[in-house]
Structures are given as C-alpha cells and as structure tokens.
Design a protein around this motif. Structure first.
Motif, PDB file in Angstrom:
ATOM      1  N   SER A   1       0.855  -1.183   0.000  1.00 37.63           N
ATOM      2  CA  SER A   1       0.000   0.000   0.000  1.00 37.63           C
ATOM      3  C   SER A   1       0.891   1.233   0.000  1.00 37.63           C
ATOM      4  CB  SER A   1      -0.925   0.021   1.222  1.00 37.63           C
ATOM      5  OG  SER A   1      -0.177   0.102   2.418  1.00 37.63           O
ATOM      6  N   ALA A   2       0.364   2.317  -0.516  1.00 40.52           N
ATOM      7  CA  ALA A   2       1.165   3.536  -0.653  1.00 40.52           C
ATOM      8  C   ALA A   2       1.530   4.098   0.713  1.00 40.52           C
ATOM      9  CB  ALA A   2       0.392   4.571  -1.454  1.00 40.52           C
ATOM     10  N   VAL A   3       2.715   4.693   0.788  1.00 39.67           N
ATOM     11  CA  VAL A   3       3.110   5.407   2.006  1.00 39.67           C
ATOM     12  C   VAL A   3       2.254   6.666   2.119  1.00 39.67           C
ATOM     13  CG1 VAL A   3       4.996   6.571   3.196  1.00 39.67           C
ATOM     14  CG2 VAL A   3       5.469   4.544   1.811  1.00 39.67           C
ATOM     15  N   VAL A   4       1.615   6.848   3.271  1.00 39.37           N
ATOM     16  CA  VAL A   4       0.740   8.013   3.432  1.00 39.37           C
ATOM     17  C   VAL A   4       1.286   9.041   4.409  1.00 39.37           C
ATOM     18  CG1 VAL A   4      -1.341   6.770   2.761  1.00 39.37           C
ATOM     19  CG2 VAL A   4      -0.653   6.809   5.158  1.00 39.37           C
ATOM     20  N   ASP A   5       2.230   8.660   5.269  1.00 41.61           N
ATOM     21  CA  ASP A   5       2.894   9.632   6.140  1.00 41.61           C
ATOM     22  C   ASP A   5       4.189   9.024   6.666  1.00 41.61           C
ATOM     23  OD1 ASP A   5       2.417   8.138   8.585  1.00 41.61           O
ATOM     24  OD2 ASP A   5       0.353   8.882   8.529  1.00 41.61           O
ATOM     25  N   ARG A   6       4.940   9.806   7.402  1.00 38.25           N
ATOM     26  CA  ARG A   6       6.254   9.380   7.880  1.00 38.25           C
ATOM     27  C   ARG A   6       6.192   8.282   8.946  1.00 38.25           C
ATOM     28  NH1 ARG A   6      11.003  12.663   7.629  1.00 38.25           N
ATOM     29  NH2 ARG A   6      10.938  14.143   5.889  1.00 38.25           N
TER      30      ARG A   6
ATOM     31  N   GLY B   1      11.375   4.370  -1.050  1.00 34.53           N
ATOM     32  CA  GLY B   1      10.037   3.816  -0.985  1.00 34.53           C
ATOM     33  C   GLY B   1       9.311   4.200  -2.255  1.00 34.53           C
ATOM     34  N   MET B   2       9.083   3.244  -3.140  1.00 36.47           N
ATOM     35  CA  MET B   2       8.567   3.524  -4.478  1.00 36.47           C
ATOM     36  C   MET B   2       7.088   3.896  -4.426  1.00 36.47           C
ATOM     37  SD  MET B   2      10.397   0.177  -6.175  1.00 36.47           S
ATOM     38  CE  MET B   2       9.610   0.315  -7.781  1.00 36.47           C
ATOM     39  N   PRO B   3       6.676   4.890  -5.207  1.00 35.91           N
ATOM     40  CA  PRO B   3       5.247   5.192  -5.316  1.00 35.91           C
ATOM     41  C   PRO B   3       4.548   4.085  -6.094  1.00 35.91           C
ATOM     42  CG  PRO B   3       6.470   6.501  -6.892  1.00 35.91           C
ATOM     43  CD  PRO B   3       7.491   5.769  -6.070  1.00 35.91           C
ATOM     44  N   GLY B   4       3.243   3.988  -5.930  1.00 36.68           N
ATOM     45  CA  GLY B   4       2.504   2.937  -6.608  1.00 36.68           C
ATOM     46  C   GLY B   4       2.612   2.996  -8.115  1.00 36.68           C
ATOM     47  N   CYS B   5       2.756   4.201  -8.674  1.00 34.69           N
ATOM     48  CA  CYS B   5       2.834   4.353 -10.129  1.00 34.69           C
ATOM     49  C   CYS B   5       4.089   3.719 -10.709  1.00 34.69           C
ATOM     50  CB  CYS B   5       2.772   5.832 -10.503  1.00 34.69           C
ATOM     51  SG  CYS B   5       4.084   6.826  -9.768  1.00 34.69           S
ATOM     52  N   ALA B   6       5.087   3.420  -9.861  1.00 37.11           N
ATOM     53  CA  ALA B   6       6.320   2.814 -10.356  1.00 37.11           C
ATOM     54  C   ALA B   6       6.106   1.375 -10.802  1.00 37.11           C
ATOM     55  CB  ALA B   6       7.407   2.882  -9.288  1.00 37.11           C
ATOM     56  N   ARG B   7       4.922   0.809 -10.509  1.00 33.38           N
ATOM     57  CA  ARG B   7       4.615  -0.521 -11.045  1.00 33.38           C
ATOM     58  C   ARG B   7       4.451  -0.472 -12.569  1.00 33.38           C
ATOM     59  NH1 ARG B   7       3.358  -4.093  -7.046  1.00 33.38           N
ATOM     60  NH2 ARG B   7       2.754  -3.235  -5.019  1.00 33.38           N
ATOM     61  N   SER B   8       4.169   0.714 -13.083  1.00 34.14           N
ATOM     62  CA  SER B   8       4.007   0.895 -14.523  1.00 34.14           C
ATOM     63  C   SER B   8       5.326   1.365 -15.134  1.00 34.14           C
ATOM     64  CB  SER B   8       2.916   1.935 -14.803  1.00 34.14           C
ATOM     65  OG  SER B   8       2.962   2.363 -16.157  1.00 34.14           O
ATOM     66  N   PRO B   9       5.614   0.984 -16.386  1.00 36.21           N
ATOM     67  CA  PRO B   9       6.835   1.464 -17.035  1.00 36.21           C
ATOM     68  C   PRO B   9       6.741   2.901 -17.523  1.00 36.21           C
ATOM     69  CG  PRO B   9       5.605   0.079 -18.537  1.00 36.21           C
ATOM     70  CD  PRO B   9       4.875   0.008 -17.223  1.00 36.21           C
ATOM     71  N   LYS B  10       5.562   3.520 -17.413  1.00 39.58           N
ATOM     72  CA  LYS B  10       5.416   4.892 -17.880  1.00 39.58           C
ATOM     73  C   LYS B  10       6.225   5.852 -17.009  1.00 39.58           C
ATOM     74  CE  LYS B  10       0.774   4.177 -19.784  1.00 39.58           C
ATOM     75  NZ  LYS B  10      -0.651   4.606 -19.724  1.00 39.58           N
ATOM     76  N   LEU B  11       6.621   6.956 -17.606  1.00 39.65           N
ATOM     77  CA  LEU B  11       7.422   7.951 -16.903  1.00 39.65           C
ATOM     78  C   LEU B  11       6.683   8.475 -15.682  1.00 39.65           C
ATOM     79  CD1 LEU B  11       9.987   9.776 -16.975  1.00 39.65           C
ATOM     80  CD2 LEU B  11       8.600  11.443 -18.230  1.00 39.65           C
ATOM     81  N   ASN B  12       7.378   8.516 -14.536  1.00 38.65           N
ATOM     82  CA  ASN B  12       6.811   9.076 -13.308  1.00 38.65           C
ATOM     83  C   ASN B  12       7.944   9.628 -12.450  1.00 38.65           C
ATOM     84  OD1 ASN B  12       7.531   6.932 -11.115  1.00 38.65           O
ATOM     85  ND2 ASN B  12       6.785   5.743 -12.859  1.00 38.65           N
ATOM     86  N   GLY B  13       7.583  10.223 -11.324  1.00 44.91           N
ATOM     87  CA  GLY B  13       8.585  10.878 -10.493  1.00 44.91           C
ATOM     88  C   GLY B  13       9.681   9.962  -9.997  1.00 44.91           C
ATOM     89  N   PHE B  14       9.377   8.689  -9.819  1.00 44.25           N
ATOM     90  CA  PHE B  14      10.395   7.733  -9.390  1.00 44.25           C
ATOM     91  C   PHE B  14      11.535   7.654 -10.391  1.00 44.25           C
ATOM     92  CE2 PHE B  14      11.745   3.171  -9.655  1.00 44.25           C
ATOM     93  CZ  PHE B  14      12.529   3.151  -8.512  1.00 44.25           C
TER      94      PHE B  14
END
Length: 359
Positions: A197-202, A242-255
């Motif tokens: 699950s996505a990191v939501v806080d520290r 800690g990778m964002p959920g969008c990093a599961r996709s090969p599309k360009l993202n902040g990761f």
C-alpha cells in the motif's frame, strides 16, 4: 564579378578587435564543455555540443541565462537540465549570430562559461548493485509482484545498473525490518522498496521499518504527478527508496527522476526533490513517453468479458464510414471506385491486413 554582370557587392569589414564567428564559436563552446561533453567543429558560427557518455545533463539555468544575457550576438541553447541522454546525442548548440563579434563580449561570455567549473557537464550512469523488496497483503497476486519486478529490472538495466536480488515479505513492520536487515547485509549500493500500500505519512510501515533498523528518512512526497507518494531515506550510506505505486508501470513518473539521479551517482537532498515541480505534471501529457521496453507488455489490456464463455479484444481499429459525402455532390466518396474496388473496401482490407485486433 564585373564580367559576370554583378554591379554591386556587400562586404562585412571586421573591426580591429572583432573575432570571426567560427573562431568565437570554437572558443566559447570549448569554455562551456565540462566532463563527458564534446564539441563539434564550428561552421557558419555554430558549434554543436554532444554527450560523450550515457548519463544526465547538468547545468545551472541561471548561469546559462547569464551567458545569453552578455550580448544578443552570443546564443547558447541547451536541452533541459537533468534529462537523460545517450552517448553521441546532441545536447546543445552555440551560435554566434553575426559574421564577427567584439572580443570584449566574447571574453565576458567565456569567463561566465568557464568560471570555476565549465557551464555544462554530463554525469555518467554508474552501475549500481540494487536489491528490491516487495511487501504484500492478503489478496495480492504474485503475478502483480512479478510484473513490478520485471518493470523495475528494465528500468535499472536501462540505466546501466543491475538487480542483484529481490525479496518478498508481509506488509508489516517486523517483516519489512527483517527483509531490510538482510538486504543491508549484502552491501548493495541501492535498496528499492515497493509496498503493498502507498506510504501516506512518515509513520507508515515502510518509513517505520527504515527507522527501526537505524536508518533515516530524508524526504517524503514530491511535487511530481504521478509519483507524489515517494519516500527517500538512507541506511548508513545506502540510499533506500520507498517507491510510489505508479512505479509498477513502465510509464514515466517521479520515481524515474530520482532513480536516474541515483544511478548517475548524484546526491539527492530534500531541496532537489522540492524543486521538481516545474515540469512535474506528467499526467495526461499527450507526448508523455513510454520509455521502457516492457511498456506494451505491462500495459496490455485484459480481455473484456461480454458473456459467459466469450471474450473479446480491445478495439484497436475503427473504420470511419458514416459520412454523408456531401462535398462530393451526387457521388458518394466511400463508394467511388479505385482500381475496380470502392474506396471504403480499400480501407477495410488495409485494416484487416494489419495487426489490429490481435493480442
């Protein structure tokens, strides 16, 4: 010229302190070139700059602006900073506008380009031994984790790095802490964590596990979408992301932006991440690239069920044939013949002969 019938000619006469365009371009381009940048020979006042390694383009935009503000006769255009480039790719062009420029202008621009360090450099990608940890919750399919592993491996390989091992564990503090300890014991140069699950806080599971084994959180969140929920920390000298959920996709993202800098050996500070907002809206950009080889595989749509026992593929070709053909007068454009067949049939046969509709 007189024999050829030319009655008038226009000449440019340089002043005593003028520098010819090609010589000025060579001098200025050479002053701009830092490590892993080479300059081509000047021609008609233009000298192109090329990357001499795969890596990231680095320069300070304010310093580039200062160079271009010296005088209108001197111009330097560069690709955006922090862009990834391939060896031999053109990354900038320097153009001296007139046939010659005053030496004083050239010397001022030369000083700006070469002060302390040259204006432009390329940080080459360096092989990074990487370990990936994926956490899971009940109901998460192994195929999802397998796909994430493939996409991440492709990303690393594209940057000259390798995934030396991967681990999977439950999404809780104890399991993640144990997995991180084992990873650190293998002395990697980078650790990537993809949470169930996505990191939501520290105080979430992933940052909590990092701090439990003595690591620290450097920054959480980034002004890039997709990629907002990314976390970066370190355990000793080892960066951990800690990778964002969008990093599961090969599309360009902040990761991608963070991973590229880490693989180029660059330190990333909170200010660096917080300064990524300019150009940080990547969602819904028409020209947004799919840079990874696995993009088609990872994004392939699942078959849509239309009735029990039946499947249909995504529609990938549409034949537009509903127009009234009013501009053709009494003739119907679609039914007009070419080589003995109606035009609409030519289009239909081309679609049938293509790979449209095949998974």
């Amino acid at each position: 010229l007189k024999a050829a019938g030319v009655e008038r000619i226009v000449c440019a006469r340089p002043d005593p302190n003028d520098i010819p365009e090609d010589l000025a371009a060579d001098i200025l381009a050479g002053a701009c070139c830092g490590p892993r940048v080479r300059v081509g020979p000047a021609f008609t006042g233009r000298a192109n700059l090329f990357a001499d390694a795969d890596g990231i383009v680095l320069y300070e935009p304010q310093r580039l602006n200062g160079f271009n503000l010296v005088d209108e006769t001197i111009t330097l255009g560069l690709m955006p900073p922090y862009q990834t480039v391939k060896q031999g790719q053109m990354i900038g062009t320097l153009k001296v506008i007139p046939f010659a420029i005053p030496e004083i202008h050239m010397r001022i621009a030369e000083a700006i380009a070469g002060q302390e360090t040259p204006l432009l450099r390329v940080a080459p990608f360096q092989p990074r031994k990487t370990i990936m940890i994926q956490s899971r919750l009940p109901g998460i399919k192994e195929s999802v984790l397998d796909s994430t592993l493939r996409v991440t491996t492709d990303r690393l390989n594209g940057l000259g790095s390798t995934l030396i091992s991967d681990a999977r564990c439950d999404h809780d503090n104890r399991s993640l802490t144990d997995a991180m300890r084992r990873a650190v014991a293998n002395t990697p140069e980078l650790i990537l964590v993809s949470g169930a699950s996505a990191v939501v806080d520290r105080r979430d599971v992933i940052p909590n596990a990092i701090e439990t084994i003595g690591g620290e959180i450097l920054h959480f969140g980034m002004p890039v979408d997709p990629g907002n929920l990314m976390l970066i920390g370190k355990i000793g000298k080892i960066p951990i992301v800690g990778m964002p959920g969008c990093a599961r996709s090969p599309k360009l993202n902040g990761f991608d932006w963070v991973l590229e800098r880490l693989c180029a050996g660059l330190d990333i500070h909170p200010r660096d991440i917080m300064s990524m907002g300019a150009g940080g809206l990547l969602k819904d950009v028409p020209h947004r690239p799919l840079p990874r080889a696995s993009a088609k595989r990872a994004d392939a749509p699942a078959a849509t069920s239309i009735s029990p026992g039946h499947k249909r593929s995504e529609i990938v070709a549409i034949l537009l044939a509903a127009g009234q053909s009013s501009r053709m007068g009494i003739s119907n454009k679609l039914l007009s013949t070419l080589e003995g067949k109606p035009l609409v049939r030519h289009a239909a046969e081309a679609a049938l002969a293509s790979s449209a509709g095949r998974l």
